[in-house]
Design a protein around this motif. Structure first.
Motif, PDB file in Angstrom:
ATOM      1  N   ILE A 160       0.845  -1.208   0.000  1.00  0.00           N
ATOM      2  CA  ILE A 160       0.000   0.000   0.000  1.00  0.00           C
ATOM      3  C   ILE A 160       0.875   1.251   0.000  1.00  0.00           C
ATOM      4  O   ILE A 160       0.625   2.206  -0.733  1.00  0.00           O
ATOM      5  N   THR A 195       2.447   2.240  -3.346  1.00  0.00           N
ATOM      6  CA  THR A 195       1.577   2.875  -4.352  1.00  0.00           C
ATOM      7  C   THR A 195       1.626   4.395  -4.238  1.00  0.00           C
ATOM      8  O   THR A 195       1.212   5.095  -5.160  1.00  0.00           O
ATOM      9  N   ARG A 196       2.113   4.879  -3.112  1.00  0.00           N
ATOM     10  CA  ARG A 196       2.242   6.331  -2.920  1.00  0.00           C
ATOM     11  C   ARG A 196       3.589   6.850  -3.411  1.00  0.00           C
ATOM     12  O   ARG A 196       3.769   8.061  -3.539  1.00  0.00           O
ATOM     13  N   ILE A 238      -4.048  -2.233  -5.454  1.00  0.00           N
ATOM     14  CA  ILE A 238      -4.317  -0.863  -5.002  1.00  0.00           C
ATOM     15  C   ILE A 238      -4.157   0.122  -6.154  1.00  0.00           C
ATOM     16  O   ILE A 238      -4.947   1.059  -6.319  1.00  0.00           O
ATOM     17  N   LYS A 256     -12.097   6.714  -6.164  1.00  0.00           N
ATOM     18  CA  LYS A 256     -11.364   7.345  -5.063  1.00  0.00           C
ATOM     19  C   LYS A 256     -11.693   8.839  -4.980  1.00  0.00           C
ATOM     20  O   LYS A 256     -11.841   9.395  -3.896  1.00  0.00           O
ATOM     21  N   LYS A 311      -7.713  10.397   3.776  1.00  0.00           N
ATOM     22  CA  LYS A 311      -6.906   9.414   3.054  1.00  0.00           C
ATOM     23  C   LYS A 311      -6.963   8.044   3.743  1.00  0.00           C
ATOM     24  O   LYS A 311      -6.986   7.010   3.089  1.00  0.00           O
ATOM     25  N   GLU A 355     -10.309   6.524   2.981  1.00  0.00           N
ATOM     26  CA  GLU A 355     -10.312   6.116   1.579  1.00  0.00           C
ATOM     27  C   GLU A 355      -9.611   4.769   1.408  1.00  0.00           C
ATOM     28  O   GLU A 355     -10.090   3.896   0.677  1.00  0.00           O
ATOM     29  N   MET A 356      -8.499   4.586   2.116  1.00  0.00           N
ATOM     30  CA  MET A 356      -7.744   3.343   2.004  1.00  0.00           C
ATOM     31  C   MET A 356      -8.558   2.146   2.508  1.00  0.00           C
ATOM     32  O   MET A 356      -8.629   1.106   1.852  1.00  0.00           O
ATOM     33  N   GLU A 380     -10.139   1.533  -1.231  1.00  0.00           N
ATOM     34  CA  GLU A 380      -9.025   0.847  -1.889  1.00  0.00           C
ATOM     35  C   GLU A 380      -8.915  -0.625  -1.494  1.00  0.00           C
ATOM     36  O   GLU A 380      -8.869  -1.507  -2.365  1.00  0.00           O
ATOM     37  N   LEU A 381      -8.862  -0.891  -0.202  1.00  0.00           N
ATOM     38  CA  LEU A 381      -8.703  -2.282   0.237  1.00  0.00           C
ATOM     39  C   LEU A 381      -9.877  -3.182  -0.166  1.00  0.00           C
ATOM     40  O   LEU A 381      -9.653  -4.288  -0.665  1.00  0.00           O
TER      41      LEU A 381
END
Length: 211
Positions: free
Chosen positions: A39, A42-43, A101, A109, A119, A122-123, A127-128
């Motif tokens: 995860i 991905t940032r 992800i 998103k 954030k 959101e994750m 996302e998950l």
């Protein structure tokens, strides 16, 4: 096979539990490390390429070499075997988490952020859930790898079903080889089946229909 069970039944249970313990512990450790790291990567796409490349290289190192490298630092037994397995099964989970992800629709998103989500929310809320199927596919693959490669743990005194296989090879007893190999295969199939049910359970209903 019946004769094998009659002679080695009690030992088979003990070796199966050892094998399962080594495999499951390595898998849980890999999940704890790989999923959050995937995860995070991905940032930071630039760092992601470096980390995934290193993980890929580690998986190409022969498994016996990894086990041998553990001995000078950790000796023999279950701990070095678990760490060696952890290194080997890290990549599928890490790679699938990163891909899952990254492939979440940006519009979805964006909709979450427009509704006031942080954030962090959101994750966990977008996302998950949307990536969980891909992540679980990596976990299932790693579980099969872990159970298969755990047979080599016998070489460094960690026990497990590999003891049957390698004792059979050393003593020229096919029944030990076959009994150990069948047991490993059955555990791998059982683990994959259980994880497939877990994957189905944690996957959002809308995605189940679309798959």
């Amino acid at each position: 096979m019946i004769e094998f069970l009659q002679v080695n039944g009690n030992e088979l249970i003990q070796k199966t539990l050892e094998h399962f313990y080594i495999s499951l512990f390595a898998l849980l450790l890999a999940m704890i490390v790989a999923i959050p790291l995937g995860i995070l990567l991905t940032r930071t796409n630039r760092i992601a390429k470096i980390v995934l490349s290193i993980a890929s290289v580690l998986q190409t190192v022969p498994s016996l070499a990894v086990l041998a490298l553990m001995i000078p630092f950790l000796g023999v037994g279950k701990l070095p075997a678990i760490l060696a397995l952890f290194i080997y099964i890290l990549l599928p989970i890490l790679n699938n988490t990163y891909i899952g992800i990254n492939n979440v629709d940006k519009n979805v998103k964006g909709a979450g952020l427009s509704m006031g989500m942080t954030k962090f929310q959101e994750m966990f809320m977008i996302e998950l859930p949307l990536a969980i199927s891909v992540i679980m596919s990596g976990v299932r693959l790693s579980s099969v790898y872990a159970i298969s490669w755990a047979t080599l743990a016998s070489f460094i005194g960690a026990g497990g079903l590999g003891d049957f296989i390698f004792n059979g090879l050393n003593l020229y007893q096919p029944d030990l080889i076959i009994g150990g190999a069948i047991s490993v295969t059955l555990i791998a199939l059982l683990m994959d089946f259980v994880l497939s049910k877990v994957e189905n359970w944690v996957t959002p209903k809308g995605l189940k229909v679309s798959r």
